[in-house]
Design a protein around this motif. Structure first.
Motif, short mmCIF file in Angstrom:
data_model
loop_
_atom_site.label_atom_id
_atom_site.label_comp_id
_atom_site.label_asym_id
_atom_site.label_seq_id
_atom_site.Cartn_x
_atom_site.Cartn_y
_atom_site.Cartn_z
N ARG A 27 43.82 32.67 47.63
CA ARG A 27 44.53 33.95 47.74
C ARG A 27 44.79 34.40 49.19
O ARG A 27 45.63 35.28 49.41
CB ARG A 27 43.75 35.03 46.99
CG ARG A 27 43.76 34.78 45.48
CD ARG A 27 42.84 35.70 44.71
NE ARG A 27 43.19 37.12 44.87
CZ ARG A 27 42.64 38.09 44.14
NH1 ARG A 27 41.74 37.79 43.21
NH2 ARG A 27 42.98 39.35 44.35
N LYS A 252 36.38 37.06 39.99
CA LYS A 252 37.69 37.72 40.09
C LYS A 252 37.58 39.18 40.55
O LYS A 252 38.31 39.61 41.46
CB LYS A 252 38.44 37.64 38.77
CG LYS A 252 39.85 38.23 38.87
CD LYS A 252 40.59 38.17 37.56
CE LYS A 252 42.01 38.71 37.72
NZ LYS A 252 42.06 40.08 38.27
N ALA A 253 36.69 39.95 39.93
CA ALA A 253 36.58 41.37 40.29
C ALA A 253 36.11 41.52 41.73
O ALA A 253 36.54 42.43 42.46
CB ALA A 253 35.63 42.08 39.34
N LEU A 255 36.65 39.33 44.16
CA LEU A 255 37.79 38.94 45.00
C LEU A 255 38.82 40.06 45.09
O LEU A 255 39.38 40.32 46.16
CB LEU A 255 38.45 37.68 44.45
CG LEU A 255 37.64 36.39 44.60
CD1 LEU A 255 38.20 35.30 43.70
CD2 LEU A 255 37.63 35.93 46.05
N ASP A 256 39.06 40.73 43.97
CA ASP A 256 40.01 41.85 43.98
C ASP A 256 39.55 42.92 44.96
O ASP A 256 40.36 43.52 45.69
CB ASP A 256 40.15 42.45 42.59
CG ASP A 256 40.90 41.54 41.62
OD1 ASP A 256 41.57 40.59 42.10
OD2 ASP A 256 40.80 41.77 40.40
N LEU A 257 38.25 43.17 45.00
CA LEU A 257 37.70 44.16 45.92
C LEU A 257 37.83 43.68 47.36
O LEU A 257 38.24 44.43 48.25
CB LEU A 257 36.24 44.43 45.57
CG LEU A 257 35.51 45.48 46.42
CD1 LEU A 257 36.10 46.86 46.19
CD2 LEU A 257 34.02 45.47 46.08
N LEU A 259 39.89 41.61 48.71
CA LEU A 259 41.25 41.38 49.20
C LEU A 259 42.19 42.57 48.98
O LEU A 259 43.37 42.48 49.32
CB LEU A 259 41.83 40.13 48.52
CG LEU A 259 41.10 38.83 48.88
CD1 LEU A 259 41.58 37.69 47.99
CD2 LEU A 259 41.26 38.48 50.35
N SER A 260 41.66 43.65 48.46
CA SER A 260 42.51 44.82 48.24
C SER A 260 42.94 45.41 49.58
O SER A 260 42.17 45.42 50.55
CB SER A 260 41.77 45.87 47.42
OG SER A 260 40.59 46.29 48.09
N GLU A 261 44.16 45.89 49.62
CA GLU A 261 44.66 46.50 50.85
C GLU A 261 43.94 47.80 51.16
O GLU A 261 43.71 48.14 52.32
CB GLU A 261 46.17 46.75 50.74
CG GLU A 261 46.99 45.47 50.74
CD GLU A 261 48.48 45.76 50.81
OE1 GLU A 261 48.85 46.93 51.06
OE2 GLU A 261 49.27 44.82 50.61
N GLY A 275 34.73 47.36 39.42
CA GLY A 275 35.55 48.45 39.91
C GLY A 275 34.98 49.83 39.70
O GLY A 275 35.69 50.83 39.89
#
Length: 295
Positions: A27, A252-253, A255-257, A259-261, A275
């Motif tokens: 990502r 996944k969760a 990584l979302d945290l 890489l979040s802007e 989250g």
């Protein structure tokens, strides 16, 4: 090659650490670098090669030997990355030692605490200063890391504690284990519970000191709970894995945290699961987990 962003994951040879490296490498961009670290050089090289050669990999991947129980080595790597790249953008403190129910907890305490807690402290101390503004530094912990999972007699050791005080509390716990006085002082028999609470307390301690600067810059320091993950570390402890996540799914969760802007300022210094913030004062002493040791 000029590197735009640098990410580092400890304990990344297998399990969720490996899945996090895979996800970051897929990502992040071609000008970014992901450092896969672990204690065993051969396993580090093999794991890094597998990620680098995977079809979905976009970023540069490099394996580095790092023993998080060696605070000097952790500090040296942080200084090196700071000097070479001007800092790091993502740091995941994930290293843990195997804990099994077939051996006494006291027999396993020193190594487990050295990796899970000593390693967490070393990473927070050394990589905090080289974390770039807007960066992410997370400690992989557990939902067991909330204060309510400890006997109320122990709460004052961790609630509002500085990092030095958390370290002192962990050492006091370790001493009680070897002295045979841990249970009478209220410590759970299962090492994983106080260890996770201490990890989250260490994150909270560092975050409290940095909050005023970090939050306006969009920097995140937090603990994360990936849920029950099907790995060799968790397999000995839970009889039912029907609801467990595979390492890639659990990652996944997180990584979302990472890489979040933008991250919710309410996440700063907290324990995050899927989250949502897990309340620090939540939880009850896990008597059922203690029963696992005598089953």
């Amino acid at each position: 090659m000029e590197i735009a962003r640098v990410a580092l994951v400890t304990g990344a040879n297998q399990g969720i650490g490996f899945a996090l490296v895979e996800g970051l490498a897929a990502r992040m961009g071609p000008d970014d670098m992901v450092l896969l670290t672990g204690r065993d050089g051969g396993r580090v090289d093999d794991a890094a090669s597998r990620v680098a050669e995977a079809a979905g990999t976009r970023s540069r991947v490099e394996g580095r030997v790092l023993d998080v129980t060696d605070a000097g080595a952790v500090a040296a790597m942080a200084v090196e990355l700071g000097e070479r790249y001007g800092g790091v953008d993502i740091v995941v403190s994930n290293a843990s030692a195997l804990l099994t129910p077939d051996r006494s907890q006291s027999e396993q305490a020193d190594e487990f605490i050295a990796v899970a807690n000593g390693g967490t402290h070393a990473m927070l101390r050394s990589f905090g200063p080289v974390l770039r503004p807007g960066g992410r530094m997370v400690v992989v912990a557990s939902s067991l890391g909330t204060l309510g999972h400890l006997d109320s007699r122990l709460h004052a050791l961790f609630d509002g504690a500085s990092l030095d005080e958390v370290e002192q509390a962990v050492e006091s716990w370790r001493t009680d284990i070897h002295a045979g006085t841990a249970e009478e002082r209220g410590w759970p028999r299962w090492l994983n519970v106080p260890s996770k609470v201490a990890q989250v307390a260490a994150v909270r301690a560092v975050a409290a000191r940095r909050r005023a600067r970090d939050v306006p810059e969009g920097t995140l320091i937090a603990a994360v709970c990936p849920g029950l993950v099907d790995t060799r570390l968790s397999r000995p402890w839970f009889p039912d894995f029907s609801q467990a996540r595979t390492p890639p799914r659990a990652a996944k969760a997180v990584l979302d945290l990472l890489l979040s802007e933008r991250v919710d300022p309410e996440f700063y210094g907290e324990l995050i699961r899927f989250g949502r913030v897990l309340p620090w004062y939540g939880g009850t002493p896990p008597l059922e987990q203690d029963r696992l040791l005598t089953a």
